[in-house]
Design an enzyme around this catalytic site. Structure first.
Site, PDB file in Angstrom:
ATOM      1  N   ASP A 149       0.831  -1.200   0.000  1.00 58.36           N
ATOM      2  CA  ASP A 149       0.000   0.000   0.000  1.00 58.36           C
ATOM      3  C   ASP A 149       0.868   1.255   0.000  1.00 58.36           C
ATOM      4  OD1 ASP A 149      -2.133  -1.685   0.126  1.00 58.36           O
ATOM      5  OD2 ASP A 149      -2.666  -1.237   2.210  1.00 58.36           O
ATOM      6  N   GLU A 250      -7.436  -3.778  -4.235  1.00 56.07           N
ATOM      7  CA  GLU A 250      -6.379  -3.228  -3.379  1.00 56.07           C
ATOM      8  C   GLU A 250      -6.774  -1.860  -2.836  1.00 56.07           C
ATOM      9  OE1 GLU A 250      -3.598  -3.934  -1.198  1.00 56.07           O
ATOM     10  OE2 GLU A 250      -3.051  -5.067  -2.982  1.00 56.07           O
ATOM     11  N   THR A 251      -6.680  -1.729  -1.526  1.00 51.46           N
ATOM     12  CA  THR A 251      -7.042  -0.487  -0.848  1.00 51.46           C
ATOM     13  C   THR A 251      -6.001  -0.180   0.218  1.00 51.46           C
ATOM     14  OG1 THR A 251      -8.881   0.687   0.240  1.00 51.46           O
ATOM     15  CG2 THR A 251      -8.451  -1.559   0.962  1.00 51.46           C
ATOM     16  N   ASN A 253      -4.915  -0.291   3.511  1.00 53.73           N
ATOM     17  CA  ASN A 253      -5.241  -0.857   4.821  1.00 53.73           C
ATOM     18  C   ASN A 253      -4.055  -1.539   5.488  1.00 53.73           C
ATOM     19  OD1 ASN A 253      -5.044  -3.212   3.305  1.00 53.73           O
ATOM     20  ND2 ASN A 253      -7.235  -3.664   3.341  1.00 53.73           N
ATOM     21  N   ASP A 280      -6.738  -7.504  -2.950  1.00 59.34           N
ATOM     22  CA  ASP A 280      -6.069  -6.934  -1.788  1.00 59.34           C
ATOM     23  C   ASP A 280      -5.136  -7.963  -1.152  1.00 59.34           C
ATOM     24  OD1 ASP A 280      -5.467  -5.819   0.799  1.00 59.34           O
ATOM     25  OD2 ASP A 280      -7.144  -4.459   0.510  1.00 59.34           O
ATOM     26  N   ASP A 396     -20.621   1.050  -5.579  1.00 57.64           N
ATOM     27  CA  ASP A 396     -20.692   2.113  -4.587  1.00 57.64           C
ATOM     28  C   ASP A 396     -21.005   3.449  -5.275  1.00 57.64           C
ATOM     29  OD1 ASP A 396     -20.006   3.146  -1.809  1.00 57.64           O
ATOM     30  OD2 ASP A 396     -18.493   4.214  -2.978  1.00 57.64           O
ATOM     31  N   GLU A 444     -25.751   0.961  -5.792  1.00 60.78           N
ATOM     32  CA  GLU A 444     -26.131   1.846  -4.693  1.00 60.78           C
ATOM     33  C   GLU A 444     -26.593   3.129  -5.376  1.00 60.78           C
ATOM     34  OE1 GLU A 444     -24.295   3.508  -0.504  1.00 60.78           O
ATOM     35  OE2 GLU A 444     -23.046   3.647  -2.296  1.00 60.78           O
ATOM     36  N   ASP A 519     -23.191   0.167   6.092  1.00 60.39           N
ATOM     37  CA  ASP A 519     -23.192   1.608   6.320  1.00 60.39           C
ATOM     38  C   ASP A 519     -24.393   1.974   7.190  1.00 60.39           C
ATOM     39  OD1 ASP A 519     -22.696   4.277   6.189  1.00 60.39           O
ATOM     40  OD2 ASP A 519     -22.979   4.474   4.038  1.00 60.39           O
TER      41      ASP A 519
END
Length: 753
Positions: A149, A250-251, A253, A280, A396, A444, A519
């Site tokens: 990351d 991949e984020t 974190n 990820d 999202d 969403e 959420d």
């Protein structure tokens, strides 16, 4: 010594003339790819004036072993081909790590430039919105995996990615994430389930949280793809048919949990994407190059082998590069991928091109209407679908993908064929109504700002999180005497929301019904909390943000009534037309002490806990049997909206509601009867009575079909609470009388056989 140093210096500054791209390479194939004994690097940039690719023998702590200049074609694709012999000669003999450096109009190439210098610099941003900075090593947007990351425990300072006068000359070559040239992988993802979306029960969950706290899984596998694979059988036993993972692309974190007392920078949910192709690494037990891809594919196969679809939550509306560090400063931004390659292509900007256009609340819109940026979305989705085996996608803030304006505005369109929404469904068609091959598309249907709330207004082929269903049922349950909810509104939601999806040719299954999601409150907390409590100590907090409009209520603080309300919420969800979605832990009343925004809590409180108390075990049985009832009764899963012959509505008096009853918000009881014979249902009829009133209500039951009798499957009242509150098939309770006294805030479910 001098000769070795000279050789090393030569290798670390080598600029090799590009070779032509072999004809066998697909013209649309971007990224770093093996091609025979060569490696081909291809990247898009419309405004760049020079791009180089640097190759590394290690992900951090070393300078590049060689750099190669790319050439541009007529389509603004920059490319070069490097032979294996050249790489070996440069000392790259194992994994090939690489990154790009780019120059452009705001920072043209100067032969005097060296890493960490300002040679050639004109401005951090020009009038076209370009933000090139050759001191920032860039992740390939098409990389199949990346090394780490942007921030890690060893390298937690993100200022090095900054532009502006303070940070623009800080070079990131030795520390930035490296793209990986990934070898082809033959790991199977199994046979994809062909089940119709209408027949699914969706289970939304964070992949890490699903098993991180599960003592039944080996410690090394908890919180990983391997661990999740081991939950497939138990989720099948629960009745889940589709697992929907929060983002697994991949984020940022890697720094989660480093300091549990300082959670502000943690990113547990994963909605800040660093790369749209790479699984990820943090969710892999084997984090070596290729390990995350292999493990994810093996996990998908485990779910497929158990008949469960795999959906993933994807975030193509913004990226982890974020927005300005300070709204008053147009110069200082983070640069580690898209922004440094082609800012106005990949991001929607204001009309003066100096700032992001933001409908996301986290830095600015991805430029979904730009053809090249849109290609990346389509190519990424196709890769996850075809190569990694994913069956469906939840998008999202999906209204951003319906934008028809690149810069200076936001304008949503349902019908414009050039939007990302319509292009995705056109190129990768939705699963047919009756099942078969295809993609389950889920939106969403909102974002932030004017014109972004689009519930019921998505294109053909798209299902939506039905926020109106959620809000209507929550208010009816929790805002008695405060919110004016009519029986007509309830009936519309129970029957599949034809007002939202029938007017444009869509079907009941285009409504993804839910009471809670990641959420907001959990199911337990929705009925146990009067408001959010996010500023509490670890592990339940602290978390910032979170909605103040939750339509929640603690049921007067009575625990038995809280459980009853949760039973009602789950029962209404499973008995409504549309596709039900529950969130991981709903099935056993997981609570978070009223924290309604735990996006940053990578903690034991936010991981699912399988050490249940007696009430949780009882509720889990209730949930399992109710899901099984839905699966056994096709009348509850209509392919089309119910006709008057298939669905009849009743007042408690046993008569059809008139217009006065339908529109009176003081009427809080409603019943309906489904004709099972019209659906090939094992029950001749299914009857549901819902008493939303605080007091008891007597329902006059309609006569069962000729030669049949009513049998009680469940009454959610407190008197019936226990392991057999939902009776299994064949063990239902026969009813002897026509009137039925249903206690306050309870639901009755009958079958005729």
């Amino acid at each position: 010594m001098r000769a070795a140093l000279a050789t090393l210096l030569l290798l670390t500054t080598l600029i090799v003339a590009p070779q032509p791209v072999p004809a066998a390479v697909d013209a649309q194939s971007l990224g770093g790819r093996f091609s025979g004994s060569n490696v081909v690097f291809r990247v898009y940039s419309a405004a760049a004036t020079r791009i180089t690719v640097s190759v590394y023998a290690a992900p951090t702590g070393e300078q590049e072993r060689a750099s190669f200049t790319l050439t541009r074609d007529a389509a603004s694709v920059w490319s070069t081909t490097v032979s294996a012999a050249t790489l070996q000669g440069a000392g790259v003999t194992g994994t090939i790590y690489y990154g790009y450096r780019a120059w452009g109009p705001n920072w043209p190439f100067d032969p005097a430039w060296t890493k960490g210098s300002a040679a050639g610099f004109v401005s951090d941003v020009d009038s076209s919105g370009n933000r090139f900075n050759p001191n920032k090593l860039l992740i390939d947007p098409y990389a199949r995996e990346i090394s780490h990351d942007p921030l890690t425990p060893a390298l937690p300072d993100g200022s090095r990615y900054g532009t502006g006068p303070t940070f623009r000359t800080v070079d990131t070559g030795t520390t930035a994430p490296k793209s990986i040239v990934l070898a082809a992988d033959g790991t199977s993802t199994g046979g994809k389930p062909a089940r119709a979306l209408k027949d699914d029960v969706v289970y939304e969950v964070n992949l890490r949280g699903l098993t991180r706290n599960d003592a039944g899984i080996a410690a090394a596998d908890r919180g990983t793809y391997r661990g999740a694979a081991q939950k497939a059988a138990s989720l099948r036993a629960l009745g889940v048919t589709a697992v929907e993972f929060l983002p697994v692309q991949e984020t940022q974190n890697d720094t989660n949990d480093v300091d549990p007392t300082g959670t502000a920078g943690d990113n547990y949910w994963g909605y800040m994407t660093v790369n749209y192709f790479a699984p990820d690494r943090r969710y892999a037990a084997d984090r070596s190059p290729g390990g995350p891809t292999r493990e994810l594919k093996s996990m998908v196969k485990s779910f497929h082998d158990n008949g469960i679809k795999v959906f993933i939550d994807v975030v193509y509306n913004h990226t982890a590069e974020g927005g300005p560090w300070n709204d008053a400063d147009k110069n200082t931004y983070s640069v580690y991928s898209w922004r440094g390659l082609d800012n106005p292509t990949y991001y929607s900007l204001t009309s003066d091109r100096q700032s992001p256009w933001d409908n996301t609340g986290v830095g600015g819109n991805y430029n979904t209407f730009n053809p090249t940026a849109q290609n990346l979305i389509v190519d990424s989705v196709a890769y996850w679908k075809d190569t990694l085996g994913v069956d469906g996608f939840r998008f999202d803030l999906a209204s951003v993908l319906g934008n028809t304006c690149e810069h200076g505005c936001f304008s949503y369109s349902r019908t414009n064929p050039a939007t990302a929404l319509n292009r995705l469904a056109a190129e990768m068609p939705a699963r047919p109504t009756g099942g078969g091959s295809g993609v389950d598309w889920i939106a969403e249907p909102w974002a932030i700002g004017s014109g972004t709330y689009q519930v019921g207004n998505f294109p053909a082929g798209w299902a939506e999180w039905n926020g109106i269903y959620r809000d209507t049922l929550r208010r009816d349950q929790n805002k008695l005497g405060v919110a004016a909810i009519t029986p007509g509104e309830l009936a519309t939601r129970f029957a599949g929301s034809s007002d939202l999806y029938g007017d444009d040719g869509r079907r009941p299954f285009n409504s993804i019904n839910f009471m809670v999601a990641h959420d907001g409150f959990t199911l337990k907390d929705l009925y146990s909390c009067n408001g959010k409590n996010n500023n509490q100590p670890w592990p339940f907090g602290p978390s910032d943000g979170g909605s103040d409009d939750n339509d929640s209520w603690d049921q007067g603080g009575v625990a038995a009534d809280q459980r009853k309300a949760a039973r009602n919420g789950l029962a209404l969800l499973m008995l409504s037309g549309g596709v039900p979605m529950i969130t991981g832990g709903d099935e056993f009343l997981r609570g978070l002490n009223c924290n309604n925004n735990p996006y940053n809590l990578d903690s034991s409180a936010n991981w699912l806990n399988y050490a249940w108390n007696a009430d949780q075990a009882t509720f889990n049985t209730f949930a399992q049997r109710l899901i099984a009832f839905r699966a056994a009764h096709p009348a509850l899963r209509p392919a089309n909206f119910y006709t008057a012959a298939q669905l009849q509505w009743f007042t408690p008096a046993g008569v059809a509601p008139d217009s006065a009853y339908w529109t009176n918000p003081n009427n809080h009881a409603l019943a309906w009867r489904l004709d099972g014979t019209a659906f090939g249902d094992p029950a001749a009829a299914v009857y549901v009575a819902y008493n939303g009133w605080s007091g008891d209500v007597t329902f006059t039951l309609p006569a069962p079909p000729a030669g049949r009798q009513w049998f009680r499957v469940t009454d959610t009242s407190t008197w019936a609470e226990g392991p057999d509150q939902v009776r299994p098939p064949g063990a239902e309770d026969p009813l002897g009388g026509i009137p039925y006294l249903l206690h306050g805030r309870a639901l009755l479910l009958l079958v005729a056989r």
